[in-house]
Motif scaffolding. Structure first.
Motif, short mmCIF file in Angstrom:
data_model
loop_
_atom_site.label_atom_id
_atom_site.label_comp_id
_atom_site.label_asym_id
_atom_site.label_seq_id
_atom_site.Cartn_x
_atom_site.Cartn_y
_atom_site.Cartn_z
N ILE A 44 -4.64 25.61 -35.21
CA ILE A 44 -4.47 27.03 -34.92
C ILE A 44 -4.51 27.28 -33.42
CG2 ILE A 44 -5.43 29.35 -35.24
CD1 ILE A 44 -6.29 28.55 -38.01
N LYS A 45 -5.38 26.56 -32.71
CA LYS A 45 -5.43 26.72 -31.26
C LYS A 45 -4.10 26.35 -30.62
CE LYS A 45 -8.88 27.20 -28.92
NZ LYS A 45 -9.53 28.35 -28.26
N LYS A 46 -3.51 25.25 -31.07
CA LYS A 46 -2.22 24.82 -30.52
C LYS A 46 -1.11 25.79 -30.91
CE LYS A 46 -3.14 19.84 -30.12
NZ LYS A 46 -2.96 19.84 -28.65
N LEU A 47 -1.19 26.33 -32.13
CA LEU A 47 -0.19 27.32 -32.54
C LEU A 47 -0.28 28.56 -31.66
CD1 LEU A 47 1.95 28.40 -34.55
CD2 LEU A 47 0.05 29.37 -35.86
N LEU A 48 -1.49 29.03 -31.39
CA LEU A 48 -1.67 30.20 -30.54
C LEU A 48 -1.02 29.99 -29.17
CD1 LEU A 48 -5.33 31.27 -31.39
CD2 LEU A 48 -3.33 32.77 -31.45
N GLN A 49 -1.25 28.83 -28.57
CA GLN A 49 -0.65 28.55 -27.27
C GLN A 49 0.87 28.53 -27.36
OE1 GLN A 49 -2.30 28.07 -24.07
NE2 GLN A 49 -0.17 28.63 -23.71
N PHE A 50 1.39 27.96 -28.45
CA PHE A 50 2.84 27.91 -28.65
C PHE A 50 3.42 29.32 -28.80
CE2 PHE A 50 6.50 27.73 -31.56
CZ PHE A 50 7.34 26.90 -30.84
N LEU A 51 2.76 30.16 -29.57
CA LEU A 51 3.26 31.52 -29.77
C LEU A 51 3.24 32.32 -28.48
CD1 LEU A 51 1.61 32.47 -33.20
CD2 LEU A 51 3.90 31.53 -32.76
N ILE A 52 2.20 32.14 -27.70
CA ILE A 52 2.12 32.80 -26.39
C ILE A 52 3.27 32.33 -25.50
CG2 ILE A 52 0.76 33.01 -24.27
CD1 ILE A 52 -1.75 32.81 -26.10
N ASP A 53 3.50 31.02 -25.49
CA ASP A 53 4.60 30.47 -24.68
C ASP A 53 5.96 30.96 -25.20
OD1 ASP A 53 2.81 29.14 -23.11
OD2 ASP A 53 3.10 27.18 -24.05
N GLU A 54 6.11 31.03 -26.53
CA GLU A 54 7.38 31.49 -27.10
C GLU A 54 7.67 32.92 -26.68
OE1 GLU A 54 9.62 32.08 -31.42
OE2 GLU A 54 7.50 31.57 -31.36
N LEU A 55 6.68 33.79 -26.79
CA LEU A 55 6.88 35.19 -26.42
C LEU A 55 7.12 35.35 -24.92
CD1 LEU A 55 4.28 36.99 -28.72
CD2 LEU A 55 6.75 36.80 -29.03
N ASN A 56 6.61 34.41 -24.15
CA ASN A 56 6.85 34.42 -22.70
C ASN A 56 8.16 33.72 -22.33
OD1 ASN A 56 4.68 35.88 -21.49
ND2 ASN A 56 3.29 34.17 -21.93
N GLY A 57 8.84 33.15 -23.34
CA GLY A 57 10.13 32.50 -23.10
C GLY A 57 10.04 31.12 -22.49
N VAL A 58 8.87 30.44 -22.63
CA VAL A 58 8.72 29.12 -22.01
C VAL A 58 8.37 28.03 -23.03
CG1 VAL A 58 8.09 30.05 -19.76
CG2 VAL A 58 6.29 29.59 -21.44
N ALA A 59 8.37 28.35 -24.33
CA ALA A 59 8.09 27.34 -25.35
C ALA A 59 9.21 26.30 -25.38
CB ALA A 59 7.94 27.99 -26.72
N THR A 60 8.87 25.07 -25.74
CA THR A 60 9.85 23.99 -25.72
C THR A 60 9.99 23.33 -27.10
OG1 THR A 60 8.22 22.28 -25.16
CG2 THR A 60 9.23 23.50 -23.33
N LYS A 61 11.09 22.63 -27.28
CA LYS A 61 11.31 21.89 -28.52
C LYS A 61 10.25 20.79 -28.68
CE LYS A 61 14.32 21.60 -31.97
NZ LYS A 61 14.69 22.75 -32.83
N LYS A 62 9.80 20.24 -27.57
CA LYS A 62 8.76 19.21 -27.63
C LYS A 62 7.48 19.78 -28.22
CE LYS A 62 6.17 15.92 -24.79
NZ LYS A 62 5.96 15.38 -23.42
N GLN A 63 7.10 20.98 -27.81
CA GLN A 63 5.92 21.63 -28.37
C GLN A 63 6.08 21.84 -29.88
OE1 GLN A 63 5.92 24.99 -25.37
NE2 GLN A 63 3.72 24.91 -25.78
N PHE A 64 7.27 22.29 -30.27
CA PHE A 64 7.53 22.52 -31.69
C PHE A 64 7.38 21.22 -32.48
CE2 PHE A 64 10.96 21.84 -34.82
CZ PHE A 64 10.44 22.60 -35.86
N LYS A 65 7.95 20.14 -31.97
CA LYS A 65 7.87 18.86 -32.68
C LYS A 65 6.43 18.38 -32.80
CE LYS A 65 12.54 17.24 -31.56
NZ LYS A 65 13.38 16.24 -30.86
N GLN A 66 5.64 18.59 -31.75
CA GLN A 66 4.23 18.21 -31.80
C GLN A 66 3.48 19.02 -32.85
OE1 GLN A 66 3.10 18.82 -27.70
NE2 GLN A 66 3.52 16.69 -27.13
#
Length: 249
Positions: free
Chosen positions: A104-126
């Motif tokens: 959940i902690k990693k998901l939260l960081q990913f969602l924050i990055d996604e909404l900021n437009g900086v999430a990556t495919k690498k994060q998604f795969k992880q």
């Protein structure tokens, strides 16, 4: 029991006034009419009130006197903040999260990055690897998948939804899992509409949603399914009418 009675019970359990319960979302006089059953509240306002007071929509619908801060409450807070694109709320949850759960902690960081437009495919795969490495199809996994569905390739997402429906549509499935499965199905329809896809999986999902029980909660999902059915058949005027009705529920 009506929605208004539910709200009153929860408000009493939280020791709140009507003004405190509704503050910043609807005015006190309107909220009073909701409790008395003379006015209807929209789904959006209902969610915002529950979110404001850290109350799970699942708990609200099924166990109205229970307002303990459970994991499900945090899950619903995260989902509401994500849907509302509320980065500030997601950051607040991230820094004050009370459960030692790396996923959940990693998901939260990913969602924050996604909404900021900086999430990556690498994060998604992880994340995808972390979610599935234990091969557990439980409530938490279904909830986690909901938030990353938009990052799957179309065929991979179709296969994933097929597996979820087959694994979760069983007698031993919990009410929470059924609710999460329906949320996943609805989001899959939304993704398919945006991608202009209408495959066999879509037809199976419509069959699933039409077979939902006529409970107060599931009835709303069935109406949403009709809305997407109209979109798939390019009946946009009828879809707009349903959208207006949903906003006024």
């Amino acid at each position: 029991m009506l929605i208004g009675e539910h709200f009153r019970d929860v408000r009493y359990s939280q020791n709140l006034t009507q003004k405190e319960m509704a503050a910043g979302i609807v005015n006190r006089s309107f909220y009073s009419r909701v409790e008395n059953g003379s006015s209807s509240i929209t789904v959006d306002s209902l969610m915002k009130i529950l979110y404001k007071h850290e109350l799970s929509i699942t708990e609200f619908l099924h166990d109205f006197g229970n307002a303990e801060p459970k994991l499900g409450v945090y899950q619903d807070k995260i989902t509401a903040a994500y849907i509302n694109k509320d980065i500030v709320a997601l950051k607040e949850i991230y820094f004050h999260f009370k459960y030692e759960d790396a996923r959940i902690k990693k998901l939260l960081q990913f969602l924050i990055d996604e909404l900021n437009g900086v999430a990556t495919k690498k994060q998604f795969k992880q994340l995808n690897y972390i979610f599935f490495k234990q091969n557990k199809w439980d409530e938490e996994t279904l909830w986690l998948i909901f938030h990353i569905m938009g990052w799957y390739e179309p065929d991979d997402l179709q296969n994933l939804i097929d597996v979820i429906i087959k694994k979760c549509n069983r007698e031993e499935t919990t009410d929470r899992m059924k609710q999460l499965m329906v949320r996943l199905a609805i989001r899959y329809l939304d993704i398919c509409v945006k991608q202009d896809r209408n495959d066999d999986e879509v037809k199976e999902i419509f069959t699933l949603l039409k077979s939902l029980p006529n409970t107060s909660e599931m009835r709303m999902y069935k109406i949403i399914a009709v809305y997407y059915d109209k979109l798939f058949h390019h009946q946009y005027d009828e879809a707009d009418d349903i959208a207006i009705m949903l906003k006024n529920m």
